[in-house]
Design a protein around this motif. Sequence first.
Motif, PDB file in Angstrom:
ATOM      1  N   GLY A 113       0.774  -1.228   0.000  1.00  0.00           N
ATOM      2  CA  GLY A 113       0.000   0.000   0.000  1.00  0.00           C
ATOM      3  C   GLY A 113       0.804   1.276   0.000  1.00  0.00           C
ATOM      4  N   ARG A 114       2.133   1.169  -0.133  1.00  0.00           N
ATOM      5  CA  ARG A 114       2.966   2.364  -0.062  1.00  0.00           C
ATOM      6  C   ARG A 114       3.998   2.398  -1.182  1.00  0.00           C
ATOM      7  NH1 ARG A 114       2.170   5.374   4.310  1.00  0.00           N
ATOM      8  NH2 ARG A 114       1.024   4.455   6.059  1.00  0.00           N
ATOM      9  N   VAL A 115       4.384   3.615  -1.545  1.00  0.00           N
ATOM     10  CA  VAL A 115       5.532   3.827  -2.426  1.00  0.00           C
ATOM     11  C   VAL A 115       6.743   3.957  -1.514  1.00  0.00           C
ATOM     12  CG1 VAL A 115       6.575   5.299  -4.167  1.00  0.00           C
ATOM     13  CG2 VAL A 115       4.082   5.017  -4.110  1.00  0.00           C
ATOM     14  N   ALA A 116       7.625   2.991  -1.581  1.00  0.00           N
ATOM     15  CA  ALA A 116       8.699   2.910  -0.593  1.00  0.00           C
ATOM     16  C   ALA A 116      10.055   2.748  -1.263  1.00  0.00           C
ATOM     17  CB  ALA A 116       8.454   1.729   0.347  1.00  0.00           C
ATOM     18  N   CYS A 117      11.086   2.890  -0.467  1.00  0.00           N
ATOM     19  CA  CYS A 117      12.412   2.434  -0.853  1.00  0.00           C
ATOM     20  C   CYS A 117      12.742   1.226   0.019  1.00  0.00           C
ATOM     21  CB  CYS A 117      13.458   3.526  -0.684  1.00  0.00           C
ATOM     22  SG  CYS A 117      13.778   4.006   1.024  1.00  0.00           S
ATOM     23  N   THR A 118      13.667   0.398  -0.452  1.00  0.00           N
ATOM     24  CA  THR A 118      14.063  -0.785   0.302  1.00  0.00           C
ATOM     25  C   THR A 118      15.532  -0.699   0.656  1.00  0.00           C
ATOM     26  OG1 THR A 118      12.403  -2.136  -0.833  1.00  0.00           O
ATOM     27  CG2 THR A 118      14.165  -3.300   0.318  1.00  0.00           C
ATOM     28  N   VAL A 119      15.822  -0.834   1.940  1.00  0.00           N
ATOM     29  CA  VAL A 119      17.184  -0.746   2.462  1.00  0.00           C
ATOM     30  C   VAL A 119      17.663  -2.157   2.803  1.00  0.00           C
ATOM     31  CG1 VAL A 119      18.661   0.226   4.255  1.00  0.00           C
ATOM     32  CG2 VAL A 119      16.673   1.533   3.414  1.00  0.00           C
ATOM     33  N   PHE A 120      18.816  -2.540   2.271  1.00  0.00           N
ATOM     34  CA  PHE A 120      19.379  -3.874   2.496  1.00  0.00           C
ATOM     35  C   PHE A 120      20.524  -3.791   3.497  1.00  0.00           C
ATOM     36  CE2 PHE A 120      17.388  -3.940  -1.613  1.00  0.00           C
ATOM     37  CZ  PHE A 120      16.840  -5.208  -1.736  1.00  0.00           C
ATOM     38  N   CYS A 162      19.933 -20.029   4.282  1.00  0.00           N
ATOM     39  CA  CYS A 162      18.942 -20.636   3.393  1.00  0.00           C
ATOM     40  C   CYS A 162      19.518 -20.802   1.986  1.00  0.00           C
ATOM     41  CB  CYS A 162      17.684 -19.775   3.340  1.00  0.00           C
ATOM     42  SG  CYS A 162      16.943 -19.489   4.965  1.00  0.00           S
ATOM     43  N   PRO A 163      19.503 -22.007   1.449  1.00  0.00           N
ATOM     44  CA  PRO A 163      20.154 -22.254   0.158  1.00  0.00           C
ATOM     45  C   PRO A 163      19.446 -21.617  -1.022  1.00  0.00           C
ATOM     46  CG  PRO A 163      18.978 -24.210   0.905  1.00  0.00           C
ATOM     47  CD  PRO A 163      18.954 -23.239   2.047  1.00  0.00           C
ATOM     48  N   PHE A 164      18.216 -21.148  -0.824  1.00  0.00           N
ATOM     49  CA  PHE A 164      17.452 -20.523  -1.904  1.00  0.00           C
ATOM     50  C   PHE A 164      17.433 -18.998  -1.781  1.00  0.00           C
ATOM     51  CE2 PHE A 164      14.812 -21.814   1.614  1.00  0.00           C
ATOM     52  CZ  PHE A 164      14.118 -20.648   1.927  1.00  0.00           C
ATOM     53  N   CYS A 165      18.229 -18.435  -0.884  1.00  0.00           N
ATOM     54  CA  CYS A 165      18.199 -17.004  -0.617  1.00  0.00           C
ATOM     55  C   CYS A 165      18.576 -16.198  -1.851  1.00  0.00           C
ATOM     56  CB  CYS A 165      19.159 -16.675   0.526  1.00  0.00           C
ATOM     57  SG  CYS A 165      19.201 -14.921   0.968  1.00  0.00           S
ATOM     58  N   HIS A 166      17.799 -15.146  -2.132  1.00  0.00           N
ATOM     59  CA  HIS A 166      18.087 -14.266  -3.263  1.00  0.00           C
ATOM     60  C   HIS A 166      19.193 -13.272  -2.953  1.00  0.00           C
ATOM     61  CE1 HIS A 166      13.902 -14.850  -5.314  1.00  0.00           C
ATOM     62  NE2 HIS A 166      14.726 -15.843  -5.517  1.00  0.00           N
ATOM     63  N   ASN A 167      19.477 -13.076  -1.685  1.00  0.00           N
ATOM     64  CA  ASN A 167      20.477 -12.080  -1.277  1.00  0.00           C
ATOM     65  C   ASN A 167      21.673 -12.767  -0.627  1.00  0.00           C
ATOM     66  OD1 ASN A 167      18.707 -10.024  -2.124  1.00  0.00           O
ATOM     67  ND2 ASN A 167      17.685 -10.040  -0.147  1.00  0.00           N
ATOM     68  N   ALA A 168      22.158 -13.818  -1.268  1.00  0.00           N
ATOM     69  CA  ALA A 168      23.196 -14.649  -0.660  1.00  0.00           C
ATOM     70  C   ALA A 168      24.464 -13.865  -0.348  1.00  0.00           C
ATOM     71  CB  ALA A 168      23.526 -15.822  -1.576  1.00  0.00           C
ATOM     72  N   GLU A 169      24.746 -12.822  -1.133  1.00  0.00           N
ATOM     73  CA  GLU A 169      25.947 -12.035  -0.894  1.00  0.00           C
ATOM     74  C   GLU A 169      25.871 -11.244   0.406  1.00  0.00           C
ATOM     75  OE1 GLU A 169      23.144  -9.339  -3.156  1.00  0.00           O
ATOM     76  OE2 GLU A 169      23.641 -11.468  -3.070  1.00  0.00           O
ATOM     77  N   LEU A 170      24.675 -11.179   0.994  1.00  0.00           N
ATOM     78  CA  LEU A 170      24.507 -10.457   2.254  1.00  0.00           C
ATOM     79  C   LEU A 170      24.553 -11.368   3.474  1.00  0.00           C
ATOM     80  CD1 LEU A 170      21.588  -8.021   1.293  1.00  0.00           C
ATOM     81  CD2 LEU A 170      24.050  -7.591   1.250  1.00  0.00           C
ATOM     82  N   ILE A 171      24.566 -12.672   3.257  1.00  0.00           N
ATOM     83  CA  ILE A 171      24.449 -13.601   4.382  1.00  0.00           C
ATOM     84  C   ILE A 171      25.607 -13.443   5.363  1.00  0.00           C
ATOM     85  CG2 ILE A 171      24.553 -16.039   5.042  1.00  0.00           C
ATOM     86  CD1 ILE A 171      22.857 -16.686   2.610  1.00  0.00           C
ATOM     87  N   ASP A 172      26.828 -13.420   4.853  1.00  0.00           N
ATOM     88  CA  ASP A 172      27.986 -13.376   5.759  1.00  0.00           C
ATOM     89  C   ASP A 172      28.452 -11.951   6.057  1.00  0.00           C
ATOM     90  OD1 ASP A 172      29.158 -12.622   3.400  1.00  0.00           O
ATOM     91  OD2 ASP A 172      30.510 -14.345   3.249  1.00  0.00           O
TER      92      ASP A 172
END
Length: 229
Positions: free
Chosen positions: A16-23, A31-41
């Motif tokens: 319901g909002r126009v947002a930005c996403t902060v990683f 999780c072996p299926f994670c889309h953000n694997a470069e952020l795990i460690d």
Amino acid sequence: MNIHGLQKMTLLDFPGRVACTVFLGGCDLNCPFCHNAELIDGTAKPVMDETELLSFLEKRKGLLDGVAFTGGEPTLREDLSDLLRRIKAMGYPVKLDTNGMHPDRLKALIDEGLVDYVAMDVKNSPEKYAHTCGLASMDLTPVKTSVELLKTGAVDYEFRTTVVDELHTLKDFEAIAAWIAGAKRYFLQAFTDRDTVVYENFHAPTKECMETYAAAVRKTVQEVALRGI
């Protein structure tokens, strides 16, 4: 605080909002299926610091009406609450993505009014949780505590599961339905392969399977919907 990624505008991440996403980098699951694997460690190079993020948000007032935090696992950052206070003072609603492993920190953020919406991952049925998270074993007590905390309705929320054909079955969703019974909102998200996914040879279930899984959870959850199909 180092910021490891910024999507400057999204219509999808904060309902319901126009947002930005902060990683934010770092996670206590694998999780072996994670889309953000470069952020795990947490070794991914930061793209900015919090001063630069706050400057960006100041300039986007009137264009954005929400800020979503994801990871990695944001609640691992002990200075998260300080940053959220500054963002809330700017008038932005905040959404938090979490794996539920730190219920005390989650409760503190909710109690202080620093988050307006929480999206918590429910990885799989309790029996298969550790395997789905890429761990040999794990204590599910923190995750179960977070589930119960959100079910109190102290903050608007959703539960969600990324559905992988090789990891999930109808039996798993029947177990999830029993576990989160009475929950307000639950989404089944079809797995999408990307170059950043750690392990190969995962696939999304068919639409028919996804609909069957959703029907199982609708028996106990108020609102159930599919994403990514």
